[in-house]
Design a protein around this motif. Structure first.
Motif, mmCIF file in Angstrom:
data_model
loop_
_atom_site.group_PDB
_atom_site.id
_atom_site.type_symbol
_atom_site.label_atom_id
_atom_site.label_comp_id
_atom_site.label_asym_id
_atom_site.label_seq_id
_atom_site.Cartn_x
_atom_site.Cartn_y
_atom_site.Cartn_z
ATOM 1 N N ALA A 47 9.680 12.267 -9.046
ATOM 2 C CA ALA A 47 9.855 12.364 -7.586
ATOM 3 C C ALA A 47 8.895 11.429 -6.864
ATOM 4 N N LEU A 48 7.662 11.348 -7.348
ATOM 5 C CA LEU A 48 6.676 10.444 -6.752
ATOM 6 C C LEU A 48 7.136 8.994 -6.875
ATOM 7 N N GLN A 49 7.646 8.622 -8.049
ATOM 8 C CA GLN A 49 8.081 7.238 -8.251
ATOM 9 C C GLN A 49 9.302 6.918 -7.384
ATOM 10 N N ALA A 50 10.167 7.903 -7.148
ATOM 11 C CA ALA A 50 11.289 7.698 -6.232
ATOM 12 C C ALA A 50 10.782 7.521 -4.804
ATOM 13 N N ASP A 51 9.771 8.301 -4.426
ATOM 14 C CA ASP A 51 9.139 8.135 -3.100
ATOM 15 C C ASP A 51 8.609 6.715 -2.942
ATOM 16 N N LEU A 52 8.006 6.211 -4.015
ATOM 17 C CA LEU A 52 7.442 4.861 -4.002
ATOM 18 C C LEU A 52 8.536 3.815 -3.780
ATOM 19 N N GLN A 53 9.623 3.931 -4.503
ATOM 20 C CA GLN A 53 10.725 2.971 -4.338
ATOM 21 C C GLN A 53 11.241 2.988 -2.900
ATOM 22 N N GLU A 54 11.390 4.172 -2.351
ATOM 23 C CA GLU A 54 11.889 4.306 -0.983
ATOM 24 C C GLU A 54 10.907 3.716 0.025
ATOM 25 N N ALA A 55 9.626 3.883 -0.236
ATOM 26 C CA ALA A 55 8.612 3.333 0.668
ATOM 27 C C ALA A 55 8.637 1.808 0.669
ATOM 28 N N VAL A 56 8.798 1.215 -0.500
ATOM 29 C CA VAL A 56 8.868 -0.245 -0.586
ATOM 30 C C VAL A 56 10.126 -0.757 0.114
ATOM 31 N N LEU A 57 11.260 -0.111 -0.123
ATOM 32 C CA LEU A 57 12.506 -0.516 0.528
ATOM 33 C C LEU A 57 12.384 -0.433 2.051
ATOM 34 N N GLN A 93 0.834 -1.195 0.000
ATOM 35 C CA GLN A 93 0.000 0.000 0.000
ATOM 36 C C GLN A 93 0.873 1.251 0.000
ATOM 37 N N PHE A 94 0.644 2.115 -0.975
ATOM 38 C CA PHE A 94 1.366 3.378 -1.071
ATOM 39 C C PHE A 94 0.367 4.477 -1.393
ATOM 40 N N GLN A 95 0.237 5.432 -0.489
ATOM 41 C CA GLN A 95 -0.715 6.532 -0.673
ATOM 42 C C GLN A 95 -2.112 6.006 -1.029
#
Length: 331
Positions: free
Chosen positions: A116-126, A49-51
């Motif tokens: 930037a949003l897609q980078a946020d997503l990668q960081e959230a998964v990590l 789950q992301f946002q």
């Protein structure tokens, strides 16, 4: 003259309506038409789950191995890494995310799909997987996501919650001045992109997609069906104009992202298929001018998708680089 102008306007509107009706009747591929390889790939998908959105990701889960984060391109998905997956997972833990708007992930119609949003997503998964140290393998749009993550790493110093150990970049829009989008991508990025997006059907997609491959390594009909199936999941074929945000982000972040290529803290390998009409020879030439002593591999007879056109070659140089970042030179 006014009468002629009205006639032309009516004719244009009529053509648009016909195309729209045609697009509506052009059905997405059914589950029965996709390959066993894609069915197996889908079966290994997990959801994060992301946002408030459902994000599809793949994780080989071996915590004893070094991690490679794989970042796919536009308009495809993590499935682009499937030809490398089984061999690489023998020695590395692999994590690949279908970015928001791509593959099996959610594809909200009214959303700002920034890099930037897609980078946020990668960081959230990590963070969710408790991964702090990793290598990056990226392609196309994913190269820009990698550049954004490296920029954050450089700017935040010890405050950045992750350690990026290296980055391997495949054909991508590293520089806005050498990126040459396809005709369809240009239309989608234009002010009429919202009108064009729902008109892109399977036939138009296939014709456009094949043009970025080298003649010797064209995708099969089954490959094209699989790719179109993934694009159409969650009505993703209706939002393609939203996903070309990277073209603007490249201009906005031009200098910032260029700095990620010349920094010395993170080793970077650039693998580029020279038959690519989008990010081919001109990108390599500029890369050589900007990056001193580049770690660079050029593939003369390969197009835009090295990981699909020459997976064994990509794997060879990637593993060489990960074992010894100094072993490869582009000079």
């Amino acid at each position: 003259m006014k009468k002629i102008g009205k006639t032309i306007l009516v004719l244009v509107l009529f053509i648009i309506v016909l195309l729209f009706v045609y697009a509506k009747t052009d059905k997405s591929p059914d589950e029965d038409t996709i390959s066993d390889q894609l069915k197996n790939w889908k079966s290994n998908s997990e959801v994060f789950q992301f946002q408030q959105f459902n994000i599809s990701y793949f994780d080989t889960k071996d915590a004893s191995k070094e991690v490679i984060l794989l970042l796919h391109g536009y308009p495809t998905s993590s499935f682009d890494w499937s030809l490398l997956w089984d061999d690489l997972k023998k020695d590395y833990r692999l994590v690949a995310v279908d970015m928001l708007g791509f593959g099996l992930s959610d594809k909200p119609s009214n959303h700002n799909y920034s890099i930037a949003l897609q980078a946020d997503l990668q960081e959230a998964v990590l963070k969710n997987l408790h991964i702090k140290r990793f290598h990056i393998l990226a392609h196309d749009y994913g190269d820009n996501v990698a550049q954004e993550m490296i920029a954050r790493f450089m700017e935040s110093g010890s405050k950045y919650p992750f350690e990026i150990r290296s980055a391997t970049l495949l054909n991508g829009g590293l520089f806005p001045e050498t990126h040459k989008p396809t005709k369809v991508q240009s239309l989608l990025a234009s002010p009429v992109g919202g009108l064009i997006s729902p008109l892109v059907n399977q036939s138009l997609f296939e014709n456009s997609f094949k043009k970025v491959f080298a003649e010797r390594s064209l995708p099969s009909k089954q490959d094209l069906i699989d790719q179109w199936y993934l694009i159409c999941q969650n009505e993703g074929n209706r939002i393609n104009h939203k996903l070309v945000h990277a073209s603007r982000d490249r201009i906005i972040n031009k200098d910032r992202w260029k700095n990620t290529l010349v920094q010395k803290r993170i080793p970077i390998l650039f693998i580029n298929g020279l038959q690519d009409p989008v990010t081919g020879k001109e990108t390599v030439e500029l890369y050589r001018k900007i990056v001193s002593n580049p770690k660079l591999v050029t593939l003369d007879s390969i197009g835009h998708f090295p990981q699909l056109e020459a997976p064994k070659v990509v794997q060879k140089y990637l593993v060489m680089f990960l074992n010894d970042p100094e072993i490869i030179s582009g000079e």
